[in-house]
Scaffold this active site. Structure first.
Site, PDB file in Angstrom:
ATOM      1  N   GLU A  34       0.840  -1.196   0.000  1.00 20.13           N
ATOM      2  CA  GLU A  34       0.000   0.000   0.000  1.00 20.13           C
ATOM      3  C   GLU A  34       0.882   1.256   0.000  1.00 20.13           C
ATOM      4  OE1 GLU A  34      -2.664   1.630  -0.111  1.00 20.13           O
ATOM      5  OE2 GLU A  34      -4.415   0.378   0.300  1.00 20.13           O
ATOM      6  N   ASN A 122      -6.057   6.103   7.025  1.00 20.80           N
ATOM      7  CA  ASN A 122      -5.847   5.196   5.906  1.00 20.80           C
ATOM      8  C   ASN A 122      -5.018   5.791   4.787  1.00 20.80           C
ATOM      9  OD1 ASN A 122      -6.793   3.949   3.194  1.00 20.80           O
ATOM     10  ND2 ASN A 122      -7.524   2.465   4.690  1.00 20.80           N
ATOM     11  N   GLU A 146      -4.342  -6.021  10.088  1.00 20.06           N
ATOM     12  CA  GLU A 146      -3.676  -4.797   9.639  1.00 20.06           C
ATOM     13  C   GLU A 146      -3.569  -3.779  10.764  1.00 20.06           C
ATOM     14  OE1 GLU A 146      -5.528  -3.180   6.172  1.00 20.06           O
ATOM     15  OE2 GLU A 146      -4.832  -4.798   4.865  1.00 20.06           O
ATOM     16  N   ASN A 180     -11.632   6.155   1.651  1.00 19.32           N
ATOM     17  CA  ASN A 180     -10.360   5.469   1.418  1.00 19.32           C
ATOM     18  C   ASN A 180      -9.381   6.410   0.725  1.00 19.32           C
ATOM     19  OD1 ASN A 180      -8.401   3.391   0.815  1.00 19.32           O
ATOM     20  ND2 ASN A 180     -10.027   1.891   1.093  1.00 19.32           N
ATOM     21  N   ASP A 234      -9.438   1.960  -4.579  1.00 13.84           N
ATOM     22  CA  ASP A 234      -8.753   2.127  -3.294  1.00 13.84           C
ATOM     23  C   ASP A 234      -7.970   3.431  -3.337  1.00 13.84           C
ATOM     24  OD1 ASP A 234      -7.091   1.928  -1.036  1.00 13.84           O
ATOM     25  OD2 ASP A 234      -6.944  -0.240  -1.169  1.00 13.84           O
TER      26      ASP A 234
END
Length: 305
Positions: A34, A122, A146, A180, A234
């Site tokens: 990510e 996030n 996570e 997100n 995302d």
């Protein structure tokens, strides 16, 4: 990479990519990658491997990839660079937004709102005025995968703006299921925010919404800009022409300024996020499940640092 291809849906996408270009797998070995962020001075990319609780660093000059820091219980997710060249990160583990100072020290910028702990920050972007905008869904406290399983303290999953000069944090959007990825338009008059509520809610949000940014920093609008046709949007970034390059289940989706899907970069792994980098800011770095990929484009990313 034999498993990739470009899908041209609209002819405008044909000039945004080189179908002869190679999509390279730069590194693999993560559980879920990510938050890619490009450091131009170091010619390096920082990205997260959330379940393994480590922040990775890939060097363009050597091709080496190693752990920048890990095993600290931070479970870092989204990353970006501020206008002073410092790393801004969202941490699931400590439920906060941090800044890595030039000497390597970590500063917690915000970890609560109105006396209650944040959910699990996030993704994050920094506006040209220095304000830090971040999303705060509950993914990091839903389980121990996570982050650390915990009860929510906030009354929802909100989008926030932090002014590091004053230390004040405010909610800028409060009607998301699971906010997100987010990114500003090149002129910063619009803010795009993804909602991945379909991951947990029957209302099935799997779209990007767009807001107008007022001079006082407040938002208006918020209509749905685009629906994801495969999986969920995302993380995403914009190029100089205002096109959105977004993660999806089958690769990277490219949307034009009207929200129409004009093409795809198909990948063998589910994509989580992207960012532009490289010497001319035209190399698209892609985090996808276990791996880091990149492809050189005839398109330049919007300036974000």
């Amino acid at each position: 990479m034999a498993d990739h291809e470009f899908e041209i849906i609209d002819t405008s996408f044909a000039t945004s990519v080189k179908t002869s270009a190679q999509v390279e797998q730069l590194w693999t070995g993560a559980r879920w990658t990510e938050g890619p962020a490009w450091f131009p001075a170091l010619r390096s990319l920082v990205f997260s491997d959330i379940p393994n609780d480590r922040l990775m660093c890939w060097n363009e000059t050597t091709g080496a990839c190693g752990v920048l820091r890990g095993g600290l219980g931070h479970f870092t997710n989204g990353n970006t660079i501020d206008r002073q060249g410092r790393l801004i990160s969202c941490e699931h583990g400590r439920r906060c937004v941090t800044r890595t100072e030039h000497d390597g020290r970590l500063t917690v910028l915000v970890d609560q709102f109105q006396g209650k702990r944040l959910n699990s920050p996030n993704d994050v972007v920094v506006k040209s005025d220095g304000t830090i905008w971040f999303t705060d869904p509950c993914y990091g406290i839903d389980s121990n995968y996570e982050g650390f399983k915990a009860e929510r303290e906030q009354d929802g999953d909100h989008v926030y703006c932090l002014d590091p000069k004053t230390g004040k944090t405010r909610i800028v959007a409060s009607d998301f299921k699971r906010p997100n990825g987010l990114a500003f338009s090149p002129d910063e008059t619009r803010l795009y925010i993804a909602d991945t509520g379909a991951s947990h809610y029957p209302t099935n949000e799997r779209h990007i919404r767009v807001f107008d940014v007022k001079e006082n920093g407040s938002l208006s609008g918020g209509e749905v800009f685009a629906q994801c046709s495969n999986g969920l949007f995302d993380g995403f970034r914009l190029d100089e022409q205002g096109r959105i390059w977004s993660s999806a289940a089958d690769g990277v989706h490219c949307l034009n300024q009207d929200g129409a899907l004009i093409g795809k970069i198909l990948l063998p792994e589910r994509v989580s996020n992207v960012c532009f980098g490289g010497a001319r800011h035209n190399r698209l770095f892609i985090t996808a499940t276990t791996s880091l990929y990149a492809v050189l484009l005839p398109t330049t990313g919007a300036k974000t640092f």
